[in-house]
Motif scaffolding. Structure first.
Motif, PDB file in Angstrom:
ATOM      1  N   LEU A   1       0.645  -1.441   0.021  1.00 55.87           N
ATOM      2  CA  LEU A   1      -0.052   0.207  -0.304  1.00 55.87           C
ATOM      3  C   LEU A   1       1.010   1.116  -0.704  1.00 55.87           C
ATOM      4  O   LEU A   1       0.255   2.278  -0.660  1.00 55.87           O
ATOM      5  CB  LEU A   1      -1.393   0.333   1.200  1.00 55.87           C
ATOM      6  CG  LEU A   1      -2.100  -1.018   1.254  1.00 55.87           C
ATOM      7  CD1 LEU A   1      -3.303  -0.802   2.267  1.00 55.87           C
ATOM      8  CD2 LEU A   1      -2.853  -1.263  -0.006  1.00 55.87           C
ATOM      9  N   ALA A   2       1.890   1.732   1.070  1.00 53.47           N
ATOM     10  CA  ALA A   2       3.018   2.097   1.215  1.00 53.47           C
ATOM     11  C   ALA A   2       3.207   2.191  -0.763  1.00 53.47           C
ATOM     12  O   ALA A   2       3.787   3.386  -0.849  1.00 53.47           O
ATOM     13  CB  ALA A   2       3.936   1.898   1.969  1.00 53.47           C
ATOM     14  N   ALA A   3       3.805   1.272  -1.323  1.00 51.72           N
ATOM     15  CA  ALA A   3       4.442   1.681  -2.636  1.00 51.72           C
ATOM     16  C   ALA A   3       3.280   1.896  -4.126  1.00 51.72           C
ATOM     17  O   ALA A   3       3.866   3.018  -4.720  1.00 51.72           O
ATOM     18  CB  ALA A   3       4.972   0.470  -3.038  1.00 51.72           C
ATOM     19  N   VAL A   4       2.346   1.952  -3.894  1.00 47.08           N
ATOM     20  CA  VAL A   4       1.555   1.954  -4.953  1.00 47.08           C
ATOM     21  C   VAL A   4       0.795   3.614  -4.509  1.00 47.08           C
ATOM     22  O   VAL A   4      -0.304   4.601  -5.487  1.00 47.08           O
ATOM     23  CB  VAL A   4       0.287   0.969  -4.756  1.00 47.08           C
ATOM     24  CG1 VAL A   4       0.803   0.142  -5.222  1.00 47.08           C
ATOM     25  CG2 VAL A   4      -0.695   0.977  -3.687  1.00 47.08           C
ATOM     26  N   LYS A   5       0.429   4.108  -3.268  1.00 42.69           N
ATOM     27  CA  LYS A   5       0.566   5.514  -2.805  1.00 42.69           C
ATOM     28  C   LYS A   5       1.075   6.164  -4.141  1.00 42.69           C
ATOM     29  O   LYS A   5       1.581   6.525  -4.098  1.00 42.69           O
ATOM     30  CB  LYS A   5       0.298   5.796  -1.275  1.00 42.69           C
ATOM     31  CG  LYS A   5      -0.224   7.425  -1.185  1.00 42.69           C
ATOM     32  CD  LYS A   5       0.306   7.394   0.703  1.00 42.69           C
ATOM     33  CE  LYS A   5      -0.487   9.134   0.608  1.00 42.69           C
ATOM     34  NZ  LYS A   5      -0.481   8.891   2.899  1.00 42.69           N
ATOM     35  N   ASN A   6      -0.550   7.378  -4.522  1.00 40.67           N
ATOM     36  CA  ASN A   6       0.342   7.735  -5.524  1.00 40.67           C
ATOM     37  C   ASN A   6       0.879   8.301  -6.628  1.00 40.67           C
ATOM     38  O   ASN A   6       1.147   8.677  -7.632  1.00 40.67           O
ATOM     39  CB  ASN A   6       1.232   9.547  -4.813  1.00 40.67           C
ATOM     40  CG  ASN A   6       0.023   9.793  -3.789  1.00 40.67           C
ATOM     41  OD1 ASN A   6      -0.910  10.371  -3.785  1.00 40.67           O
ATOM     42  ND2 ASN A   6       0.755  10.442  -2.549  1.00 40.67           N
TER      43      ASN A   6
END
Length: 339
Positions: A218-223
């Motif tokens: 989830l941190a990787a796909v944010k924005n």
């Protein structure tokens, strides 16, 4: 004057950001010429050898059509036609083919093979894929990004899945050179090798690109402006299939994950082929055996409105055409524009 003339295209970090951007823009230009049926025979009368240890629909088709459009004559040599290391050394093969052909494409296993071809043939050599790098794919990929967003610098591309393969390596390094933020979301045991990360970090220092390598999906796909994936098992790789699927299933690109980017216009990319359904022999076998609808990407997303996978696939041909024309063609590309 042609800045690129006689150069081989073996891996991305052999070229500067300005040079890669030139090839991307040139590919976009050649695509417009093609769509408007305007001739561009920069390689008229030349002969191109296409060497394939590994088969590929897109790479073979792209090099063949690109060569024909440029006025060159491509000759396909498959794994039954080339004798690397069995009956003839790579160096000897390179010397023979260099005397007959004006340029050589190689798609196979070892990077050292394509490097030796370039060293000993005396003609431009283009890397259609090795186990380490996939540079022609990168010109197509970043061309697709630029067509989608009108720019490259400052965009964020998140690659999800097996972070140690050639596509992940090339995306990480190319993005770092071009100033595109690259996130790699992969389990810790499938993250890029330290050597590749070191190359990317050095390039990112110059371009300002932000690199994130993590198992926090989830941190990787944010924005993210683009989500990119590839098959979970590379061609010729010998692994426990069930273990690999279990490890990577949480990293599947699906509609729920796409929504987690927080952006309405995130695009979906895949270098193909993709196991997004059970309409292939391999896809049917694996989805049936492991009771899945898809593997690395769901069909809903793969064929959804945000997918650019077939635009990306077409762009392989335009990108390869730009690389071939620039390194072998009668073009005026002064050194001064890269200073």
């Amino acid at each position: 004057m042609n800045h690129f003339l006689g150069k081989s295209f073996l891996k991305e970090n052999d070229f500067s950001a300005a040079e890669l951007n030139y090839l991307i823009d040139f590919a976009i230009h050649l695509k417009k010429l093609k769509k408007n049926h305007l001739p561009h025979q920069y390689l008229l009368g030349q002969n191109i050898a296409l060497l394939f240890e590994k088969p590929s629909t897109r790479t073979r088709s792209a090099f063949t059509v690109a060569a024909n459009d440029l006025g060159a004559h491509p000759e396909f040599l498959g794994k039954q036609d080339i004798q690397f290391g069995t009956k003839e050394s790579v160096a000897d093969t390179a010397a023979v083919l260099g005397g007959m052909f004006d340029g050589i494409e190689f798609r196979g296993f070892k990077q050292e093979t394509v490097a030796k071809l370039a060293e000993k043939s005396g003609v431009p050599v283009w890397n259609g894929l090795t186990d380490e790098w996939h540079p022609t794919q990168m010109i197509a990929d970043f061309m697709t990004l630029k067509e989608s967003f009108g720019k490259l610098k400052g965009l964020t591309l998140t690659y999800i899945g097996d972070g140690r393969n050639n596509v992940a390596n090339s995306l990480l390094v190319t993005g770092a050179i071009l100033g595109v933020n690259i996130h790699i979301a992969a389990p810790k045991k499938l993250q890029p090798q330290a050597e590749i990360q070191k190359i990317a970090a050095k390039e990112a220092e110059k371009s300002g690109a932000q690199i994130k390598i993590t198992d926090d999906l989830l941190a990787a796909v944010k924005n993210a402006d683009a989500l990119y994936t590839d098959v979970w098992i590379s061609m010729g790789e010998k692994v426990d299939v069930g273990e690999r699927i279990k490890l990577l299933l949480p990293f599947q690109i699906n509609k729920k994950l796409l929504q987690q980017t927080g952006k309405a216009k995130t695009i979906i990319m895949h270098c193909l082929p993709a196991l997004h359904d059970n309409h292939t022999v391999i896809g049917k076998k694996l989805t049936t055996q492991y009771q899945l609808a898809a593997l690395e990407i769901t069909d809903e997303v793969f064929n959804g409105p945000q997918s650019v996978v077939f635009q990306e696939a077409e762009n392989r041909m335009h990108a390869i055409k730009a690389i071939m024309a620039a390194t072998l063609g009668t073009l005026f590309i002064p050194d001064s524009i890269f200073a």
